[in-house]
Design a protein around this motif. Structure first.
Motif, mmCIF file in Angstrom:
data_model
loop_
_atom_site.group_PDB
_atom_site.id
_atom_site.type_symbol
_atom_site.label_atom_id
_atom_site.label_comp_id
_atom_site.label_asym_id
_atom_site.label_seq_id
_atom_site.Cartn_x
_atom_site.Cartn_y
_atom_site.Cartn_z
ATOM 1 N N LEU A 622 26.554 49.646 76.039
ATOM 2 C CA LEU A 622 25.174 50.093 75.879
ATOM 3 C C LEU A 622 24.816 50.197 74.408
ATOM 4 O O LEU A 622 25.630 50.640 73.589
ATOM 5 C CB LEU A 622 24.963 51.454 76.555
ATOM 6 C CG LEU A 622 25.284 51.511 78.057
ATOM 7 C CD1 LEU A 622 25.182 52.950 78.563
ATOM 8 C CD2 LEU A 622 24.355 50.597 78.849
ATOM 9 N N ALA A 623 23.596 49.795 74.077
ATOM 10 C CA ALA A 623 23.115 49.854 72.693
ATOM 11 C C ALA A 623 21.890 50.743 72.622
ATOM 12 O O ALA A 623 21.015 50.701 73.491
ATOM 13 C CB ALA A 623 22.779 48.454 72.187
ATOM 14 N N THR A 624 21.817 51.551 71.567
ATOM 15 C CA THR A 624 20.727 52.506 71.371
ATOM 16 C C THR A 624 20.338 52.518 69.901
ATOM 17 O O THR A 624 21.212 52.475 69.023
ATOM 18 C CB THR A 624 21.173 53.930 71.776
ATOM 19 O OG1 THR A 624 21.802 53.884 73.053
ATOM 20 C CG2 THR A 624 19.979 54.866 71.845
ATOM 21 N N LEU A 630 21.998 51.637 64.558
ATOM 22 C CA LEU A 630 22.294 51.016 65.852
ATOM 23 C C LEU A 630 23.630 51.553 66.343
ATOM 24 O O LEU A 630 24.646 51.436 65.653
ATOM 25 C CB LEU A 630 22.361 49.492 65.710
ATOM 26 C CG LEU A 630 22.879 48.710 66.923
ATOM 27 C CD1 LEU A 630 21.948 48.891 68.120
ATOM 28 C CD2 LEU A 630 23.045 47.235 66.586
ATOM 29 N N PHE A 631 23.622 52.153 67.532
ATOM 30 C CA PHE A 631 24.834 52.660 68.168
ATOM 31 C C PHE A 631 25.187 51.725 69.323
ATOM 32 O O PHE A 631 24.342 51.434 70.170
ATOM 33 C CB PHE A 631 24.600 54.061 68.735
ATOM 34 C CG PHE A 631 24.365 55.128 67.702
ATOM 35 C CD1 PHE A 631 25.362 56.054 67.404
ATOM 36 C CD2 PHE A 631 23.149 55.228 67.041
ATOM 37 C CE1 PHE A 631 25.143 57.055 66.464
ATOM 38 C CE2 PHE A 631 22.915 56.222 66.106
ATOM 39 C CZ PHE A 631 23.921 57.131 65.811
ATOM 40 N N ALA A 653 30.679 52.066 67.940
ATOM 41 C CA ALA A 653 30.461 51.551 66.592
ATOM 42 C C ALA A 653 29.023 51.832 66.202
ATOM 43 O O ALA A 653 28.117 51.800 67.048
ATOM 44 C CB ALA A 653 30.748 50.049 66.520
ATOM 45 N N VAL A 654 28.826 52.133 64.914
ATOM 46 C CA VAL A 654 27.491 52.454 64.404
ATOM 47 C C VAL A 654 27.217 51.577 63.190
ATOM 48 O O VAL A 654 28.074 51.463 62.299
ATOM 49 C CB VAL A 654 27.369 53.943 64.012
ATOM 50 C CG1 VAL A 654 25.940 54.267 63.572
ATOM 51 C CG2 VAL A 654 27.792 54.842 65.173
ATOM 52 N N TRP A 655 26.024 50.975 63.169
ATOM 53 C CA TRP A 655 25.605 50.160 62.042
ATOM 54 C C TRP A 655 24.307 50.708 61.453
ATOM 55 O O TRP A 655 23.452 51.219 62.195
ATOM 56 C CB TRP A 655 25.322 48.722 62.481
ATOM 57 C CG TRP A 655 26.519 47.884 62.811
ATOM 58 C CD1 TRP A 655 27.204 47.048 61.990
ATOM 59 C CD2 TRP A 655 27.156 47.772 64.092
ATOM 60 N NE1 TRP A 655 28.232 46.417 62.659
ATOM 61 C CE2 TRP A 655 28.222 46.849 63.959
ATOM 62 C CE3 TRP A 655 26.941 48.371 65.345
ATOM 63 C CZ2 TRP A 655 29.051 46.499 65.001
ATOM 64 C CZ3 TRP A 655 27.769 48.029 66.393
ATOM 65 C CH2 TRP A 655 28.816 47.106 66.226
ATOM 66 N N GLN A 656 24.162 50.597 60.160
ATOM 67 C CA GLN A 656 22.851 50.758 59.537
ATOM 68 C C GLN A 656 22.125 49.419 59.633
ATOM 69 O O GLN A 656 22.728 48.362 59.443
ATOM 70 C CB GLN A 656 22.986 51.173 58.076
ATOM 71 C CG GLN A 656 23.332 52.630 57.879
ATOM 72 C CD GLN A 656 23.274 53.052 56.422
ATOM 73 O OE1 GLN A 656 23.575 52.270 55.532
ATOM 74 N NE2 GLN A 656 22.880 54.298 56.180
ATOM 75 N N THR A 657 20.842 49.480 59.934
ATOM 76 C CA THR A 657 20.055 48.254 60.063
ATOM 77 C C THR A 657 19.009 48.233 58.959
ATOM 78 O O THR A 657 18.322 49.227 58.716
ATOM 79 C CB THR A 657 19.368 48.181 61.433
ATOM 80 O OG1 THR A 657 18.462 49.285 61.574
ATOM 81 C CG2 THR A 657 20.383 48.241 62.559
#
Length: 666
Positions: A622-624, A630-631, A653-657
């Motif tokens: 799942l993405a949120t 972005l998680f 995993a967590v990204w900065q967008t």
């Protein structure tokens, strides 16, 4: 509140350990090891704060608060009103609630007070003012927590009298009340306000307008009591901020109304992970829907005030979180808008009902346990993600969830008295949208629809006239509306609408409801897609309710799906109708999950809603999104590849967008 960090901590009950200073000292050391930066104090402390009437002992609480603060740990301070002391119940019987059968309760449990009693309110005012004078300007206290998990109702004479006054304000006259309740049915016309009593097992339970108004009244009493307590503190601490911990799928209070009085929404999150009857992904989606509801109440970040670091003791089975699940569930909350991960409880109680409830520190007092280690890892991750605090979520889709509608539908007789499955209906739509990576707000009928691309209206049995008009305006301006079965049936008094239904939406939908058939549990009807339909859909099965719709002659909807059997074969099971610059979709029944997934995958693309992840993700992942973050979470018990990285079982995993580019943070 501290907005430069995510809060990590939970309920702390040092009053149970005042005779063990060694344990209190150990707690502070271990809290720092676990990256704890906040605790909630005072939730059920009244009997120690005021052991005898008018005798206040606050020094012990001040010592705890200031010792924690000197070690970098803030306090959320609770008022103790959720559980009054025994001396008060003994001396003042009117503070004890009366059940629906008119039996006054003995001294018992918690949430055990009459919210109408003037005497109880004066006792609450006195203790709250003591706390506000002592801690109202204390920098260690960052938030006030009013009461605890408010709920239940009271049928005492004081509440009966207040209910009648509430009805007089609502209706003005008995004539208006009798009309709204359709009281002439079964010769129920009221000729004196004193004839009206709350619903009772040995009394009135068939006037559904009365049942609905009693629910509204009880909700209003809780909200009034919250406001009373808040204002007692605020009078002496004008800069204080306030919350109340709300609950999962809660029935007794209209949280949309309560949220208007809160500075910060918080809630207590206790999913049962690893059930045999559902996957971890399904549990995660159910929890996500609740997170999104509590974010939506104010449209800004909330607090997860309670969760279990391991297990609960009050669910049917005490199931431990498997390795990795503590992190997944914590970061899921943050992904969906929480600025905290807090637990009940820090240290396990030695006795009484919650002695076997999960805790960060168990009865052994050790820090080398798996639970303590995983809690510490969560705390460290929250420090790495401190930038998430205060960040908003994108506005994409709205799912309508309305408490008066829920009360009215559950209180009605027919078309399925074995259960309408309202929450299951919400989940059908929510789960498909969440799996598609679309952010979903859960809104009420007072909500502003500006900024949404899609509004979904599931089983809005009690549809207000102004909201029906709002939906039409939304579609006319270019929005997409989805309307499900059993919508637009009754007015705000639970009186059936006269004329064509769904009331106020027939022109929007290009059809009208002709009849409805209730199906038995397990009974289904086959549905087939229409060839060359503008939105291709899979074959599916209809269940629960089957509406039979007739297309409008002047401006008919276009069928997308047809019933394939029974007397209503070839009637539209799903249809679309253009309306102004937008369109409206109609779903006549409850379908299988694969139908909703295909439907919303196509619909969100058509509506121009952008998925959270830039590429499709594996099943169970799942993405949120949360404002620049972005998680991505793996709900599978095995590793998967997603966005070029390997996610371990239950990994996040967590990204900065930034401008379409991803930079991994965690």
């Amino acid at each position: 509140m501290q907005r430069e960090k995510l809060l990590h901590g939970g309920d702390y009950n040092p009053e149970q350990w005042l005779d063990r200073p060694d344990i209190l000292a150990q707690d502070v050391v271990m809290m720092k090891q676990a990256h704890v930066n906040v605790v909630t104090l005072g939730v059920f402390s009244w009997s120690l704060l005021e052991p005898r009437e008018g005798e206040y002992h606050l020094d012990w609480l001040a010592d705890i608060i200031h010792n924690l603060y000197s070690n970098g740990i803030f306090t959320i301070l609770a008022t103790p009103s959720a559980a009054r002391p025994a001396w008060m119940a003994q001396k003042y019987p009117e503070v004890r609630r009366v059940r629906s059968d008119r039996t006054r309760e003995l001294f018992r449990r918690r949430q055990n007070y009459c919210y109408t009693s003037p005497l109880y309110r004066e006792k609450v005012r006195a203790i709250d003012e003591q706390l506000a004078r002592r801690f109202g300007e204390d920098p260690a206290v960052i938030l006030w927590h009013i009461s605890n998990e408010m709920g239940g109702d009271c049928h005492c004479p004081l509440c009966q009298a207040e209910f009648r006054r509430w009805l007089q304000r609502r209706y003005g006259s008995l004539g208006a009340l009798n009309k709204a309740w359709n009281a002439r049915f079964w010769s129920h016309d009221y000729t004196d306000w004193e004839q009206i009593e709350s619903p009772a097992p040995q009394g009135e339970d068939a006037v559904q307008g009365l049942l609905l108004d009693w629910k509204r009244f009880v909700s209003s009493r809780h909200i009034d009591f919250f406001k009373f307590e808040r204002d007692c503190v605020r009078a002496l601490a004008p800069k204080a901020r306030f919350t109340a911990n709300l609950m999962y799928r809660f029935h007794d209070i209209d949280y949309h109304d309560l949220a208007r009085e809160l500075d910060v929404v918080s809630w207590d999150n206790y999913p049962t992970w690893h059930k045999a009857t559902e996957t971890v992904e399904q549990t995660a989606l159910d929890t996500a829907m609740m997170h999104d509801l509590f974010y939506s109440l104010k449209g800004k970040p909330f607090l997860m005030m309670e969760s279990s670091p391991s297990f609960t003791n009050w669910q049917p089975v005490t199931k431990q979180k498997k390795p990795g699940m503590a992190m997944l569930s914590a970061l899921q909350a943050v992904a969906h808008g929480s600025d905290s991960v807090c637990y009940f409880q820090w240290r396990a109680s030695r006795g009484a009902e919650e002695k076997f409830h999960g805790s960060v520190v168990g009865h052994d007092g050790r820090s080398d346990t798996r639970i303590f280690r995983e809690t510490s890892q969560v705390g460290a991750a929250l420090e790495e993600l401190a930038c998430a605090a205060g960040r908003q979520r994108p506005r994409q889709a709205a799912l309508v969830h309305d408490w008066p509608n829920l009360w009215a539908m559950e209180g009605s007789s027919g078309p399925r008295n074995c259960g309408m499955g309202y929450w299951k209906e919400l989940a059908c739509h929510y789960n498909a949208l969440a799996r598609a990576g679309i952010t979903v707000d859960l809104i009420g009928q007072d909500a502003d629809l500006t900024g949404y691309g899609l509004v979904v209206v599931p089983m809005l049995y009690l549809l207000r006239e102004d909201f029906a008009a709002k939906l039409c305006d939304f579609a006319r301006a270019g929005g997409t509306v989805v309307v499900s079965q059993w919508t637009g049936v009754v007015d705000e008094s639970d009186l059936c609408r006269l004329g064509d239904t769904p009331y106020g939406l027939t022109e929007l939908l290009g059809l009208r409801r002709a009849e409805i058939d209730g199906l038995y549990d397990g009974e289904t009807r086959r549905c087939q897609p229409v060839e060359n339909a503008p939105l291709p859909l899979p074959a599916t099965q209809a269940s629960v309710l089957c509406e039979v719709a007739v297309l409008d002659e002047a401006s008919p909807a276009t069928p997308l799906l047809l019933y394939g059997e029974d007397y209503f074969a070839d009637a539209p099971a799903a249809a679309v109708h253009p309306y102004g610059q937008g369109r409206a979709y109609y779903l006549a029944s409850r379908f299988t999950p694969d139908f909703y997934q295909a439907f919303y995958n196509a619909l969100t693309e058509e509506a121009g809603l952008e998925a959270a992840a830039p590429v499709p993700l594996p099943d169970g992942v799942l993405a949120t999104r949360r404002e620049g973050l972005l998680f991505v979470q793996n709900c599978n018990p095995a590793p998967v590849q997603a966005l070029g990285v390997e996610l371990p079982a239950y990994g996040t995993a967590v990204w900065q967008t930034n401008a379409g580019e991803l930079r991994r943070m965690l």
